[in-house]
Design a protein around this motif. Structure first.
Motif, PDB file in Angstrom:
ATOM      1  N   ARG A 352       0.826  -1.217   0.000  1.00  0.00           N
ATOM      2  CA  ARG A 352       0.000   0.000   0.000  1.00  0.00           C
ATOM      3  C   ARG A 352       0.854   1.259   0.000  1.00  0.00           C
ATOM      4  NH1 ARG A 352      -5.248  -1.181   3.908  1.00  0.00           N
ATOM      5  NH2 ARG A 352      -5.680  -3.289   3.146  1.00  0.00           N
ATOM      6  N   GLU A 449      -8.236  -0.143  -4.260  1.00  0.00           N
ATOM      7  CA  GLU A 449      -7.559   0.133  -3.012  1.00  0.00           C
ATOM      8  C   GLU A 449      -6.902  -1.119  -2.477  1.00  0.00           C
ATOM      9  OE1 GLU A 449     -10.351   3.820  -1.482  1.00  0.00           O
ATOM     10  OE2 GLU A 449     -10.543   1.845  -0.582  1.00  0.00           O
ATOM     11  N   GLY A 453      -3.770   0.386  -2.998  1.00  0.00           N
ATOM     12  CA  GLY A 453      -3.745   1.170  -1.779  1.00  0.00           C
ATOM     13  C   GLY A 453      -4.257   2.569  -1.983  1.00  0.00           C
ATOM     14  N   THR A 528      -4.894   3.167   7.310  1.00  0.00           N
ATOM     15  CA  THR A 528      -4.430   1.784   7.414  1.00  0.00           C
ATOM     16  C   THR A 528      -3.724   1.577   8.738  1.00  0.00           C
ATOM     17  OG1 THR A 528      -4.172   1.499   5.027  1.00  0.00           O
ATOM     18  CG2 THR A 528      -2.884   0.039   6.429  1.00  0.00           C
TER      19      THR A 528
END
Length: 614
Positions: A352, A449, A453, A528
């Motif tokens: 990510r 995503e 990411g 995250t």
């Protein structure tokens, strides 16, 4: 006497000719017609022997019928003479109209060719027109029309009067050959029609059997099947569905006919469906059930074509792959997430973070910096060194929060002293097991995503910088320049090793699960929270300024330090945070190392008693 009998002979021959020609039209098959032709020569034209040679598809002539001698019939019926030998015979001797007569004086040269023949020896003729056993008379049969295609040859032998046929006899034989050619052509046509009818009936039977087999295979198939219309205003409309598909989607067949797959597919999968609605198309997508839920299916298309009008229907095989998709997602989740806490693991974190970085440095002031939680300076930092001007400078005096002007989605941080007392902290057992926090869920559900990411969607065929938003680090000096960046918060638990040593790994695992839950609860949707391993965690939070990142670190630390109850026992851990900033031009390892070093600066800056836990 002869002149008076000639009209009688002609009339008698004409009657016989009429009868045998009439018999030609009563034959029921080609073989019967050929035998009738041979019999007619013997019965109506007064020859003792007659043979019918029929042209085969390859051009050679086969003896198809014989009359007048059973011995000769057994000897030569079915034998073949080459077309070249026959062409030679039909070019020799005397022409009697279309007839060809080869006298015995010339025919001796034909004794050794490959044309089947049968004859008997006899005395030499006593007068000029007497028939010799080696005389040959042929009546070619031509198809009607201008092409004069040769159908066969009638060969006759031994006239009953023992003489060569006169003009009237020649004319009668020629007329009979012409009528025989018509009869043979008609018989062939009838034979071809009968074979065509038999073939058509067999094809229709096979088609009916195939349709019945298809119907049974369609209706009773264990997986879903559908037939949809192609072309026109109703393109894609379902015309027919089987029971398996109706059960899968929870809709009766009568209702299914109101829809097309475009009406049933998940909105996010409509593009996939449109790209695969063709011959050989295959796609995996979600179809809506009657109860509003969606099921993963695999679609395979084939076109049912009409030979006259072209493609007409689309046959679609629908296979339920919900279980397989669930296993695939579970495997993908296990590969990219920590088995204990359910957080993204180190590999997923790096993936990510890497998706946000590029090799070309963005135009920004200074290099990516890291700040310690308590704001103390010190050595360390990434390869470029630690810049004290970038230090957030937040210590215990800042625990009450920051200026309200820093709007990052988080409110002001409560003071450390405002943390509820030990007694008011709920036990660990009452805390629900952490599965996936809100910050992770929203990122994981989006396909881009999950793959790249932060919702960054690469353009097909784009270069490494096309459609890429370069990230920069905000200034952490006394004056906030308003720049927002991607903050990397490196968290290391204080006192966790002593909990593991004193109470065992079971208690340590429970503490890690609860810390993961508290971290996830304390961040925004889209942020995250990842576990690097051991007692180390990393938070990625985009769109923050320096003060916002410091405020977030305070909030997360205050969320971690309340006691955690495990099996009736309360334990506590502390947390040290280091804040790094990701910038284009840096590698993933440089970003993480920068935040890691800032964390150790912050950890060393506080007294040991402040970091005790247990």
């Amino acid at each position: 006497m002869e002149t008076e009998s000639e009209p009688y002979v002609r009339l008698s021959t004409l009657r016989q000719l009429h009868q045998v020609v009439a018999d030609l039209n009563t034959a029921r098959s080609l073989a019967d017609t050929l035998q009738t032709v041979a019999d007619g020569v013997v019965a109506g034209l007064n020859y003792e022997l007659a043979c019918v040679n029929l042209v085969r598809p390859d051009g050679d002539l086969v003896v198809a019928a014989f009359a007048g001698s059973s011995a000769a019939e057994a000897l030569i019926t079915g034998r073949v003479g080459s077309r070249a030998s026959w062409d030679r015979r039909l070019s020799m001797g005397s022409e009697w109209g279309d007839l060809r007569f080869i006298p015995h004086t010339e025919g001796w040269v034909l004794m050794e060719d490959d044309v089947p023949q049968w004859h008997t020896d006899g005395p030499a003729p006593r007068f000029e027109d007497e028939w010799h056993p080696h005389d040959r008379l042929y009546a070619p049969m031509y198809a009607s029309g201008s092409g004069r295609e040769l159908l066969g040859v009638i060969s006759v032998d031994r006239p009953r009067n023992g003489r060569h046929p006169g003009p009237w006899g020649q004319e009668a034989l020629q007329m009979y050959a012409s009528q025989s050619a018509i009869a043979i052509s008609n018989a062939r046509l009838r034979s071809n029609m009968q074979r065509a009818l038999v073939r058509l009936e067999r094809e229709q039977q096979a088609l009916r059997a195939s349709e019945e087999s298809f119907r049974q295979a369609f209706e009773y198939a264990p997986s879903g099947m559908a037939i949809a219309e192609m072309g026109g205003d109703q393109h894609g409309r379902l015309l027919r569905t089987n029971d398996a598909l109706c059960r899968l989607l929870g809709r009766p067949a009568s209702v299914m006919r109101r829809y097309s797959f475009a009406d049933l597919v998940h909105p996010e999968d409509i593009g996939t469906l449109l790209r695969t609605s063709a011959e050989g198309g295959r796609a995996e997508l979600r179809l809506g059930r009657r109860d509003g839920t969606y099921v993963w299916v695999s679609l395979r298309n084939s076109v049912v074509a009409d030979t006259a009008d072209g493609p007409r229907f689309l046959l679609t095989h629908v296979e339920d792959i919900e279980e397989r998709k669930r296993h695939e997602l579970q495997l993908a989740h296990r590969a990219s997430h920590d088995a204990l806490t359910g957080l993204p693991n180190s590999a997923e974190l790096r993936s990510r973070l890497s998706a946000r970085l590029c090799e070309r440095p963005a135009q920004a002031v200074g290099a990516a910096a890291a700040v310690g939680y308590d704001g103390y300076g010190g050595g360390g930092g990434h390869a470029g060194g630690y810049d004290s001007a970038r230090d957030g400078g937040y210590g215990p005096s800042h625990d009450t929060g920051h200026d309200a002007g820093h709007d990052s989605g988080y409110g002001s941080a409560p003071a450390y002293e405002s943390v509820p007392a030990y007694e008011s902290v709920p036990s660990y057992d009452s805390v629900p097991v952490y599965e996936s926090g809100p910050g992770y869920d929203s990122a994981y559900e989006s396909p881009y995503e999950h793959e790249h990411g932060f919702g960054f969607e690469p353009a097909n065929g784009a270069g490494p910088y096309d459609h890429h938003v370069h990230i920069v680090a905000p200034s952490t000096g006394e004056v906030d320049d308003g720049t927002k960046g991607l903050a990397v918060l490196f968290c290391d638990l204080d006192g966790f090793k002593s909990i593991n040593d004193r109470f065992g790994h079971h208690t340590g695992d429970a503490v890690l699960i609860e810390v993961a839950r508290r971290l996830t609860t304390g961040v925004r949707d889209g942020d995250t929270v990842a576990r690097l391993g051991g007692d180390e965690f990393v938070v990625l939070a985009d769109g923050l300024g320096a003060a916002d990142a410091a405020d977030l670190a305070v909030r997360l630390r205050n969320a971690i330090i309340p006691p955690i109850r495990v099996d009736g026992r309360a334990v506590r851990v502390g947390a040290s945070f280091g804040i790094g900033w990701a910038e284009c031009g840096m590698t993933v390892e440089e970003v993480l190392n920068s935040a890691d070093q800032r964390m150790y600066v912050e950890k060393r800056s506080r007294a040991k008693v402040q970091r005790r836990a247990g």
